[in-house]
Enzyme design. Structure first.
Site, PDB file in Angstrom:
ATOM      1  N   GLU A  18      -6.535  -8.087   3.028  1.00 34.28           N
ATOM      2  CA  GLU A  18      -6.356  -9.164   4.018  1.00 34.28           C
ATOM      3  C   GLU A  18      -7.699  -9.650   4.541  1.00 34.28           C
ATOM      4  O   GLU A  18      -7.937 -10.857   4.668  1.00 34.28           O
ATOM      5  CB  GLU A  18      -5.494  -8.674   5.191  1.00 34.28           C
ATOM      6  N   SER A  72       4.603  -0.517   5.317  1.00 39.36           N
ATOM      7  CA  SER A  72       4.578  -0.551   3.850  1.00 39.36           C
ATOM      8  C   SER A  72       5.375   0.614   3.247  1.00 39.36           C
ATOM      9  O   SER A  72       5.288   0.879   2.054  1.00 39.36           O
ATOM     10  CB  SER A  72       3.133  -0.491   3.353  1.00 39.36           C
ATOM     11  N   HIS A  83     -10.719  -4.447   2.822  1.00 39.65           N
ATOM     12  CA  HIS A  83      -9.251  -4.556   2.842  1.00 39.65           C
ATOM     13  C   HIS A  83      -8.843  -5.928   2.304  1.00 39.65           C
ATOM     14  O   HIS A  83      -9.495  -6.933   2.578  1.00 39.65           O
ATOM     15  CB  HIS A  83      -8.738  -4.376   4.272  1.00 39.65           C
ATOM     16  N   HIS A 129       0.835  -1.210   0.000  1.00 39.50           N
ATOM     17  CA  HIS A 129       0.000   0.000   0.000  1.00 39.50           C
ATOM     18  C   HIS A 129       0.866   1.254   0.000  1.00 39.50           C
ATOM     19  O   HIS A 129       0.795   2.088   0.908  1.00 39.50           O
ATOM     20  CB  HIS A 129      -0.962  -0.010   1.184  1.00 39.50           C
ATOM     21  N   THR A 176      -4.525  -8.500  11.041  1.00 46.59           N
ATOM     22  CA  THR A 176      -3.213  -8.548  11.712  1.00 46.59           C
ATOM     23  C   THR A 176      -2.611  -7.179  12.016  1.00 46.59           C
ATOM     24  O   THR A 176      -1.750  -7.062  12.879  1.00 46.59           O
ATOM     25  CB  THR A 176      -2.190  -9.333  10.870  1.00 46.59           C
ATOM     26  N   CYS A 201       1.947 -13.523   3.724  1.00 51.23           N
ATOM     27  CA  CYS A 201       2.696 -13.429   4.979  1.00 51.23           C
ATOM     28  C   CYS A 201       2.338 -14.616   5.880  1.00 51.23           C
ATOM     29  O   CYS A 201       1.162 -14.948   6.026  1.00 51.23           O
ATOM     30  CB  CYS A 201       2.308 -12.122   5.671  1.00 51.23           C
ATOM     31  N   ASN A 218      -2.183   0.208   8.397  1.00 48.95           N
ATOM     32  CA  ASN A 218      -1.145   0.253   9.416  1.00 48.95           C
ATOM     33  C   ASN A 218      -0.586   1.672   9.545  1.00 48.95           C
ATOM     34  O   ASN A 218      -0.297   2.150  10.645  1.00 48.95           O
ATOM     35  CB  ASN A 218      -0.071  -0.769   9.016  1.00 48.95           C
TER      36      ASN A 218
END
Length: 283
Positions: free
Chosen positions: A131, A267, A129, A45, A167, A101, A225
């Site tokens: 994930e 990122s 998102h 990202h 996560t 990951c 994040n």
């Protein structure tokens, strides 16, 4: 050194997490060999890093394009994918370069086991998102995703809940969600699956940002994040600026002899933080 004489330090612990390093290393190896590589969704990202890899031959595609590809190599990025992506690849003879990951893969597996055991799954994560789509895919899209506890106010929830989290969510928020649900009388089986490499930054950043009178936080606008870590920085040093590229820096944001700390999301590439440092030192 510019006339402002800014003293600039980059946070050594900032920059790519191992999941992103792994995906980018894998992509660069294949690009060096084949000259091009398809990647499902943005590899990271961060627009600047994506552009750097596109220049080397990375081709970003979405799921609708994946269905039309045959006999190609496609990279799965660190965020992971839902089971149907793997099914499509099998049907179309696509070789998947799987850079999911390991922290995400472990979480996917735990969610699948909970789903197979017919538990009522709630996932604390950002709607849409990458994930989270992969996580929800483990439950046949049956898990309920929410990014704010208020979204659950008018939902008829079962008495027993199994709670998971994306996560990269904030640990403090995850535990406050858990406590709120318990206070409302639900039986909650909470699985803290937050990545320690991310949550440790929550702990390390306050020590870093309080050493400077201004902070420049470098991150892509799309990074979940990045949003979490920016708030951590701002909470401990109100003079924190969020920038995605050197174009967003202006001399009037700073004063002569400022001490400035530069940090970023998991990122954010180190080369970009270095560019920011060079720009600041030229003022």
């Amino acid at each position: 050194m510019g006339e402002y004489g800014l003293k600039v330090t980059i946070d050594e612990d900032s920059g790519f997490c191992f999941g992103v390093v792994y995906a980018i290393d894998m992509a660069e190896e294949i690009l060096a060999e084949d000259g091009y590589l398809y990647c499902l969704g943005d590899i990271v990202h961060n627009d600047e890093e994506v552009e750097r890899l596109k220049a080397k031959g990375l081709r970003i595609i979405e799921h609708d394009v994946l269905k039309t590809l045959h006999n190609e190599k496609v990279l799965i990025r660190a965020h992971g994918e839902a089971p149907e992506t793997y099914r499509t690849a099998l049907e179309n003879n696509i070789t998947l370069i799987d850079a999911s990951c390991p922290v995400v893969l472990k979480l996917q597996n735990r969610i699948k086991v909970s789903h197979d055991a017919r538990e009522n799954i709630l996932i604390f994560g950002k709607h849409g998102h990458a994930e989270v789509i992969g996580l929800q895919g483990q439950t046949n899209k049956e898990a309920l995703v929410f990014q704010d506890i208020a979204e659950l106010d008018n939902v008829d929830l079962p008495q027993q809940i199994t709670l998971y989290s994306q996560t990269t969510k904030s640990m403090a928020k995850f535990y406050s969600v858990k406590d709120t649900l318990i206070a409302k009388g639900y039986e909650v089986k909470a699985n803290d699956t937050i990545c320690r490499q991310v949550s440790n930054r929550d702990k390390e950043l306050p020590k870093f940002v309080t050493r400077f009178n201004k902070i420049v936080f470098v991150s892509g606008k799309k990074s979940s994040n990045g949003k979490v870590l920016f708030e951590v920085c701002r909470g401990h040093n109100p003079d924190t600026y969020f920038v995605s590229s050197t174009d967003e820096l202006h001399p009037e944001m700073f004063s002569p002899d400022d001490t400035i700390g530069i940090c970023g999301a998991t990122s954010t590439p180190m080369w970009l933080m270095q560019q920011v440092k060079n720009r600041l030192e030229s003022y």
